[in-house]
Design a protein around this motif. Structure first.
Motif, PDB file in Angstrom:
ATOM      1  N   ASP A 156     -39.671 -13.283  18.394  1.00  0.00           N
ATOM      2  CA  ASP A 156     -39.228 -14.861  19.116  1.00  0.00           C
ATOM      3  C   ASP A 156     -40.359 -15.258  19.802  1.00  0.00           C
ATOM      4  OD1 ASP A 156     -39.997 -12.673  20.242  1.00  0.00           O
ATOM      5  OD2 ASP A 156     -38.503 -12.247  22.012  1.00  0.00           O
ATOM      6  N   GLY A 157     -41.866 -14.564  19.713  1.00  0.00           N
ATOM      7  CA  GLY A 157     -43.043 -14.868  19.756  1.00  0.00           C
ATOM      8  C   GLY A 157     -43.597 -14.460  21.402  1.00  0.00           C
ATOM      9  N   SER A 158     -42.668 -13.644  21.212  1.00  0.00           N
ATOM     10  CA  SER A 158     -43.248 -12.765  22.557  1.00  0.00           C
ATOM     11  C   SER A 158     -44.222 -11.642  22.321  1.00  0.00           C
ATOM     12  CB  SER A 158     -41.936 -11.433  23.116  1.00  0.00           C
ATOM     13  OG  SER A 158     -40.940 -12.289  24.068  1.00  0.00           O
ATOM     14  N   ASN A 185     -43.428 -12.119  28.072  1.00  0.00           N
ATOM     15  CA  ASN A 185     -43.588 -13.968  27.276  1.00  0.00           C
ATOM     16  C   ASN A 185     -44.519 -15.403  27.811  1.00  0.00           C
ATOM     17  OD1 ASN A 185     -42.504 -16.845  26.983  1.00  0.00           O
ATOM     18  ND2 ASN A 185     -40.129 -16.289  27.619  1.00  0.00           N
ATOM     19  N   LYS A 240     -47.386  -9.320  17.862  1.00  0.00           N
ATOM     20  CA  LYS A 240     -46.203 -10.617  17.810  1.00  0.00           C
ATOM     21  C   LYS A 240     -44.471 -10.127  17.770  1.00  0.00           C
ATOM     22  CE  LYS A 240     -45.659 -15.382  16.782  1.00  0.00           C
ATOM     23  NZ  LYS A 240     -46.290 -16.441  16.118  1.00  0.00           N
TER      24      LYS A 240
END
Length: 252
Positions: free
Chosen positions: A58-60, A75, A55
């Motif tokens: 930025d959460g990607s 994403n 992970k």
């Protein structure tokens, strides 16, 4: 590799033909003309097994393929994917200060990627050297701006290393054989300490002779002394993964 007659006037007699690596590249060497051809086959893209997942800040979701070495960034909100080419096979990945870091096999190379600059490819920072091949464990420590990397050695070498990279100054420290003849294959960051786990499989047959080590060291000091920690099992051969739970415990 094979020796065959191509029945082609450009390659009279017999030629030596072989594949080079895993990228569809091949070579033809003709003894009579003393000519060498290296060329890549125009093959369509194929699916490959997912080798590693991490992970991003930025959460990607970053995933690395085996053995092609391509990297995909997903994403999860928009379901959009981005392919990062020519990175290599990522043995370990970690995020620190908004950037992603990839430990690449072969040669134990470290790459850095800034997801806010999507037009750029990951850039290589350095190769670990010191006989190391696979950067299998990585963890970022934001408070001290340091990236810790655990490595596995090349075939024929004994002992892995603990690498510390300062993302601000660019300084790196390599501690080979921090745990003699063992590799550091798992890392975690918690409460001012970096926790690590080792494997007895580091190029030398230690089965039945040594136990893997669970340890910790003060974060921020690359040369800090390691502290051995007790385990609930006897004679482990490897501590493959570490995670910090919501219960403020380190799970292995």
């Amino acid at each position: 590799m094979n020796v065959i007659d191509l029945h082609d006037s450009r390659y009279p007699g017999y030629s030596v033909i072989g594949l080079l690596g895993n990228t569809g590249t091949f070579s033809i060497y003709n003894k009579e003309t003393n000519q060498l051809l290296i060329q890549k086959l125009p093959l369509p893209a194929q699916e490959v097994p997912i080798y590693n997942i991490e992970k991003g800040a930025d959460g990607s979701i970053y995933s690395s393929g085996f053995v092609s070495g391509q990297m995909t960034v997903l994403n999860p909100v928009t379901n959009e994917t981005t392919v990062l080419k020519n990175v290599g096979q990522a043995e370990g990945m970690a995020s620190l200060n908004g950037k992603m870091y990839f430990g690449i096999y072969p040669g134990a190379h470290l790459f850095e990627y800034d997801p806010t600059r999507k037009e750029t490819l990951p850039r290589e920072l350095f190769a670990v050297g010191n006989g190391q091949e696979r950067p299998v464990a990585m963890v970022g420590v934001p408070g001290v701006n340091k990236l810790y990397i655990g490595t596995y050695p090349k075939s024929g070498e004994y002992g892995g290393a603990l690498v510390t990279y300062d993302v601000k100054s660019g300084a790196k420290t390599v501690r080979r054989n921090l745990v003699p003849n063992q590799s550091i294959i798992s890392l975690a960051n918690f409460n001012g300490y970096v926790y690590g786990g080792t494997s007895i499989f580091s190029g030398k047959d230690l089965a039945g002779k040594r136990s893997a080590l669970f340890f910790r060291m003060k974060a921020g000091n690359p040369n800090a002394k390691i502290e051995a920690l007790p385990l609930a099992i006897k004679f482990p051969r490897m501590i493959h993964a570490l995670a910090v739970g919501n219960d403020k415990r380190i799970w292995a």
